[in-house]
Write a protein that holds these residues in place. Structure first.
Motif, PDB file in Angstrom:
ATOM      1  N   SER A   1       0.846  -1.189   0.000  1.00 56.54           N
ATOM      2  CA  SER A   1       0.000   0.000   0.000  1.00 56.54           C
ATOM      3  C   SER A   1       0.880   1.236   0.000  1.00 56.54           C
ATOM      4  CB  SER A   1      -0.935  -0.023   1.215  1.00 56.54           C
ATOM      5  OG  SER A   1      -1.802  -1.142   1.156  1.00 56.54           O
ATOM      6  N   PHE A   2       0.230   2.370  -0.018  1.00 51.42           N
ATOM      7  CA  PHE A   2       0.893   3.674  -0.099  1.00 51.42           C
ATOM      8  C   PHE A   2       2.064   3.808   0.873  1.00 51.42           C
ATOM      9  CE2 PHE A   2       1.162   7.863   1.863  1.00 51.42           C
ATOM     10  CZ  PHE A   2       1.328   8.714   0.779  1.00 51.42           C
ATOM     11  N   SER A   3       1.817   3.463   2.133  1.00 54.65           N
ATOM     12  CA  SER A   3       2.830   3.721   3.166  1.00 54.65           C
ATOM     13  C   SER A   3       4.130   2.974   2.926  1.00 54.65           C
ATOM     14  CB  SER A   3       2.282   3.339   4.543  1.00 54.65           C
ATOM     15  OG  SER A   3       1.178   4.145   4.897  1.00 54.65           O
ATOM     16  N   GLN A   4       4.048   1.726   2.485  1.00 54.17           N
ATOM     17  CA  GLN A   4       5.253   0.917   2.315  1.00 54.17           C
ATOM     18  C   GLN A   4       6.141   1.432   1.179  1.00 54.17           C
ATOM     19  OE1 GLN A   4       2.046  -1.258   2.527  1.00 54.17           O
ATOM     20  NE2 GLN A   4       2.466  -0.455   4.549  1.00 54.17           N
ATOM     21  N   ILE A   5       5.525   2.108   0.216  1.00 54.51           N
ATOM     22  CA  ILE A   5       6.274   2.575  -0.948  1.00 54.51           C
ATOM     23  C   ILE A   5       6.703   4.032  -0.819  1.00 54.51           C
ATOM     24  CG2 ILE A   5       6.152   2.987  -3.445  1.00 54.51           C
ATOM     25  CD1 ILE A   5       6.286   0.057  -2.743  1.00 54.51           C
ATOM     26  N   THR A   6       5.822   4.874  -0.274  1.00 56.33           N
ATOM     27  CA  THR A   6       6.098   6.314  -0.321  1.00 56.33           C
ATOM     28  C   THR A   6       6.493   6.942   1.009  1.00 56.33           C
ATOM     29  OG1 THR A   6       3.741   6.789  -0.056  1.00 56.33           O
ATOM     30  CG2 THR A   6       4.582   6.666  -2.297  1.00 56.33           C
ATOM     31  N   THR A   7       5.953   6.455   2.119  1.00 55.80           N
ATOM     32  CA  THR A   7       6.294   7.106   3.391  1.00 55.80           C
ATOM     33  C   THR A   7       7.444   6.437   4.124  1.00 55.80           C
ATOM     34  OG1 THR A   7       4.622   5.855   4.621  1.00 55.80           O
ATOM     35  CG2 THR A   7       3.953   7.967   3.703  1.00 55.80           C
ATOM     36  N   ASN A   8       7.546   5.120   4.033  1.00 57.24           N
ATOM     37  CA  ASN A   8       8.647   4.453   4.736  1.00 57.24           C
ATOM     38  C   ASN A   8      10.021   4.985   4.339  1.00 57.24           C
ATOM     39  OD1 ASN A   8       6.893   2.931   6.209  1.00 57.24           O
ATOM     40  ND2 ASN A   8       7.349   0.980   5.229  1.00 57.24           N
ATOM     41  N   PRO A   9      10.299   5.197   3.037  1.00 55.87           N
ATOM     42  CA  PRO A   9      11.618   5.724   2.662  1.00 55.87           C
ATOM     43  C   PRO A   9      11.883   7.127   3.211  1.00 55.87           C
ATOM     44  CG  PRO A   9      10.546   4.727   0.776  1.00 55.87           C
ATOM     45  CD  PRO A   9       9.510   4.833   1.848  1.00 55.87           C
ATOM     46  N   VAL A  10      10.803   7.864   3.491  1.00 58.28           N
ATOM     47  CA  VAL A  10      10.948   9.223   4.006  1.00 58.28           C
ATOM     48  C   VAL A  10      11.136   9.228   5.524  1.00 58.28           C
ATOM     49  CG1 VAL A  10       9.804  11.469   4.255  1.00 58.28           C
ATOM     50  CG2 VAL A  10       9.606  10.199   2.113  1.00 58.28           C
ATOM     51  N   LEU A  11      10.495   8.283   6.197  1.00 61.55           N
ATOM     52  CA  LEU A  11      10.450   8.319   7.653  1.00 61.55           C
ATOM     53  C   LEU A  11      11.430   7.393   8.360  1.00 61.55           C
ATOM     54  CD1 LEU A  11       6.590   8.534   8.146  1.00 61.55           C
ATOM     55  CD2 LEU A  11       8.240  10.388   7.996  1.00 61.55           C
ATOM     56  N   TYR A  12      12.063   6.499   7.601  1.00 60.16           N
ATOM     57  CA  TYR A  12      13.025   5.575   8.213  1.00 60.16           C
ATOM     58  C   TYR A  12      14.413   5.786   7.601  1.00 60.16           C
ATOM     59  CZ  TYR A  12       9.009   3.113  10.162  1.00 60.16           C
ATOM     60  OH  TYR A  12       7.867   2.797  10.848  1.00 60.16           O
ATOM     61  N   ALA A  13      15.357   6.133   8.442  1.00 57.89           N
ATOM     62  CA  ALA A  13      16.703   6.439   7.950  1.00 57.89           C
ATOM     63  C   ALA A  13      17.427   5.193   7.453  1.00 57.89           C
ATOM     64  CB  ALA A  13      17.517   7.121   9.048  1.00 57.89           C
ATOM     65  N   LYS A  14      17.146   4.036   8.066  1.00 59.54           N
ATOM     66  CA  LYS A  14      17.841   2.797   7.699  1.00 59.54           C
ATOM     67  C   LYS A  14      16.825   1.753   7.267  1.00 59.54           C
ATOM     68  CE  LYS A  14      21.811   3.553  10.760  1.00 59.54           C
ATOM     69  NZ  LYS A  14      22.625   3.010  11.886  1.00 59.54           N
ATOM     70  N   LEU A  15      16.186   2.006   6.153  1.00 55.86           N
ATOM     71  CA  LEU A  15      15.205   1.074   5.616  1.00 55.86           C
ATOM     72  C   LEU A  15      15.927  -0.069   4.907  1.00 55.86           C
ATOM     73  CD1 LEU A  15      12.064   1.154   5.564  1.00 55.86           C
ATOM     74  CD2 LEU A  15      12.242   2.004   3.217  1.00 55.86           C
TER      75      LEU A  15
ATOM     76  N   TYR B   1      14.997  -1.916   2.555  1.00 51.81           N
ATOM     77  CA  TYR B   1      14.681  -2.023   1.131  1.00 51.81           C
ATOM     78  C   TYR B   1      14.511  -0.628   0.535  1.00 51.81           C
ATOM     79  CZ  TYR B   1       9.836  -0.815   2.321  1.00 51.81           C
ATOM     80  OH  TYR B   1       8.711  -0.170   2.775  1.00 51.81           O
ATOM     81  N   ASP B   2      14.739  -0.503  -0.753  1.00 45.93           N
ATOM     82  CA  ASP B   2      14.547   0.750  -1.471  1.00 45.93           C
ATOM     83  C   ASP B   2      13.526   0.478  -2.573  1.00 45.93           C
ATOM     84  OD1 ASP B   2      14.606   2.929  -3.165  1.00 45.93           O
ATOM     85  OD2 ASP B   2      16.766   3.216  -3.034  1.00 45.93           O
ATOM     86  N   PRO B   3      12.308   1.045  -2.466  1.00 43.69           N
ATOM     87  CA  PRO B   3      11.270   0.743  -3.452  1.00 43.69           C
ATOM     88  C   PRO B   3      11.696   1.003  -4.897  1.00 43.69           C
ATOM     89  CG  PRO B   3      10.325   1.895  -1.594  1.00 43.69           C
ATOM     90  CD  PRO B   3      11.819   1.940  -1.412  1.00 43.69           C
ATOM     91  N   SER B   4      12.403   2.102  -5.126  1.00 47.86           N
ATOM     92  CA  SER B   4      12.797   2.441  -6.493  1.00 47.86           C
ATOM     93  C   SER B   4      13.892   1.524  -7.026  1.00 47.86           C
ATOM     94  CB  SER B   4      13.277   3.900  -6.555  1.00 47.86           C
ATOM     95  OG  SER B   4      14.399   4.098  -5.715  1.00 47.86           O
ATOM     96  N   ARG B   5      14.641   0.883  -6.133  1.00 51.87           N
ATOM     97  CA  ARG B   5      15.736   0.006  -6.548  1.00 51.87           C
ATOM     98  C   ARG B   5      15.338  -1.467  -6.530  1.00 51.87           C
ATOM     99  NH1 ARG B   5      19.798  -0.004  -2.105  1.00 51.87           N
ATOM    100  NH2 ARG B   5      18.346  -1.584  -1.305  1.00 51.87           N
ATOM    101  N   ASP B   6      14.575  -1.862  -5.522  1.00 49.56           N
ATOM    102  CA  ASP B   6      14.351  -3.280  -5.272  1.00 49.56           C
ATOM    103  C   ASP B   6      13.025  -3.817  -5.791  1.00 49.56           C
ATOM    104  OD1 ASP B   6      16.772  -3.309  -3.876  1.00 49.56           O
ATOM    105  OD2 ASP B   6      15.806  -2.748  -2.003  1.00 49.56           O
ATOM    106  N   LEU B   7      12.101  -2.917  -6.171  1.00 48.57           N
ATOM    107  CA  LEU B   7      10.770  -3.361  -6.564  1.00 48.57           C
ATOM    108  C   LEU B   7      10.400  -2.825  -7.945  1.00 48.57           C
ATOM    109  CD1 LEU B   7       9.036  -2.660  -3.158  1.00 48.57           C
ATOM    110  CD2 LEU B   7       9.757  -4.891  -4.012  1.00 48.57           C
ATOM    111  N   ALA B   8       9.835  -3.685  -8.763  1.00 50.78           N
ATOM    112  CA  ALA B   8       9.368  -3.290 -10.092  1.00 50.78           C
ATOM    113  C   ALA B   8       7.852  -3.162 -10.068  1.00 50.78           C
ATOM    114  CB  ALA B   8       9.798  -4.328 -11.134  1.00 50.78           C
ATOM    115  N   PRO B   9       7.300  -2.018 -10.488  1.00 53.35           N
ATOM    116  CA  PRO B   9       5.843  -1.851 -10.485  1.00 53.35           C
ATOM    117  C   PRO B   9       5.170  -2.727 -11.531  1.00 53.35           C
ATOM    118  CG  PRO B   9       6.911   0.028 -11.541  1.00 53.35           C
ATOM    119  CD  PRO B   9       8.010  -0.821 -10.964  1.00 53.35           C
TER     120      PRO B   9
END
Length: 329
Positions: free
Chosen positions: A99-113, A115-123
């Motif tokens: 959902s929205f949070s896992q893709i767009t907010t987690n990278p903004v709110l967690y310094a040491k995530l 996974y990187d949605p733009s690198r590790d996941l294909a839409p």
């Protein structure tokens, strides 16, 4: 120059190996799927993404004639599940429904995530927008978002605001409302959406956001009050409830649910998944039976369309987080 017999045999053998390699490399895609597929759902049972995941699994399983199982990997606002998605083999046998949070907010709110949605996941495809709503426990003496903000200013920190983790959609909206009104709430993060609902009904928390589909029956039962719908239009499930804009506030973000696969998954597999799920989103019966009760407005489109939405919402989330003074933890 003439080739010797041995050289000619070598060249022919090398050519044969190359053709054999190419054939074996293409075989998995051509035969897809030939075994069980797993859908990883990073949120808990009963969430809009979970319901959509199970409906898609059932329908695709019938089309593919292969078992499709849904595995809920919950915790830390979906980080556990998304990490598993990112590290799965890119062979089409692991599908992710974030959902929205896992893709767009987690990278903004967690310094040491991890996974990187733009690198590790294909839409693959954007299933649709998830309409949400501002909800309070029935005992809270407010009947509008404006009154909620005023109470949050008059009694700073007294009202508990429930969410399903740091960076989840309810948490982001709590921070946003505080930033635009000066109100103050106490954030109470739960592990799952179901736990958040239980906390709201019991009075352990007084405020949260959730879908009209989940909150509507509770409102009719007198257990909660719905103040406004976080959507571009009024919900058909709550026609008498105003949108956030009608309540006098700007609509900064809407939530959504979509389908991704690990980066490196062959494009033919991505295109096939996109095509089959697109058929479901265009099916009025599927929409009426599955999506509408979950407050999901179908969207669909190409993988590239979904990638553009992910990029756009990431930029908006960064602006909202900055305005609300939310810093990566």
């Amino acid at each position: 120059m003439r080739l010797s017999i041995s050289a000619l045999i070598f060249v022919v053998s090398l050519l044969g190996l190359t053709l054999s390699f190419n054939a074996s490399a293409e075989e998995p895609t051509q035969a897809y799927p030939s075994r069980t597929i797993k859908i990883i759902q990073p949120l808990g049972p009963g969430s809009p993404g979970d319901i959509a995941s199970r409906a898609i699994a059932k329908s695709l399983g019938e089309v593919f004639k292969q078992p499709i199982i849904v595995e809920n990997k919950v915790g830390a606002n979906g980080i556990i599940g998304m990490d598993a998605c990112a590290k799965a083999p890119p062979d089409g046998y692991t599908i992710c429904v974030p959902s929205f949070s896992q893709i767009t907010t987690n990278p903004v709110l967690y310094a040491k995530l991890p996974y990187d949605p733009s690198r590790d996941l294909a839409p693959v495809i954007l299933i649709g927008d998830i309409n949400s709503s501002f909800v309070v426990n029935a005992a809270v003496p407010v009947n509008s978002v404006r009154e909620l903000a005023e109470l949050g200013k008059a009694q700073p920190g007294k009202l508990n605001w429930g969410s399903w983790g740091i960076g989840s959609f309810p948490h982001l909206y709590m921070a946003w409302l505080q930033s635009v009104t000066g109100a103050s709430f106490t954030h109470v993060p739960y592990k799952t959406i179901g736990q958040t609902v239980q906390g709201l009904v019991s009075g352990e928390v007084q405020v949260s956001l959730n879908t009209p589909g989940i909150m509507g029956p509770l409102a009719k039962a007198g257990k909660v009050k719905i103040l406004a719908v976080v959507a571009r239009h009024r919900s058909p499930l709550l026609p008498d409830v105003p949108t956030l804009e009608e309540a006098g506030f700007e609509l900064p973000l809407t939530s959504w649910v979509g389908v991704t696969v690990p980066t490196g998954t062959p494009k033919p597999i991505i295109q096939r998944l996109n095509s089959e799920i697109s058929k479901l989103l265009a099916d009025p019966k599927f929409v009426e039976r599955i999506l509408t009760p979950m407050s999901i407005s179908p969207i669909g489109g190409s993988p590239e369309d979904f990638a553009a939405v992910m990029k756009r919402d990431r930029a908006i989330t960064e602006k909202v987080a900055k305005a609300a003074n939310i810093k990566a933890e």
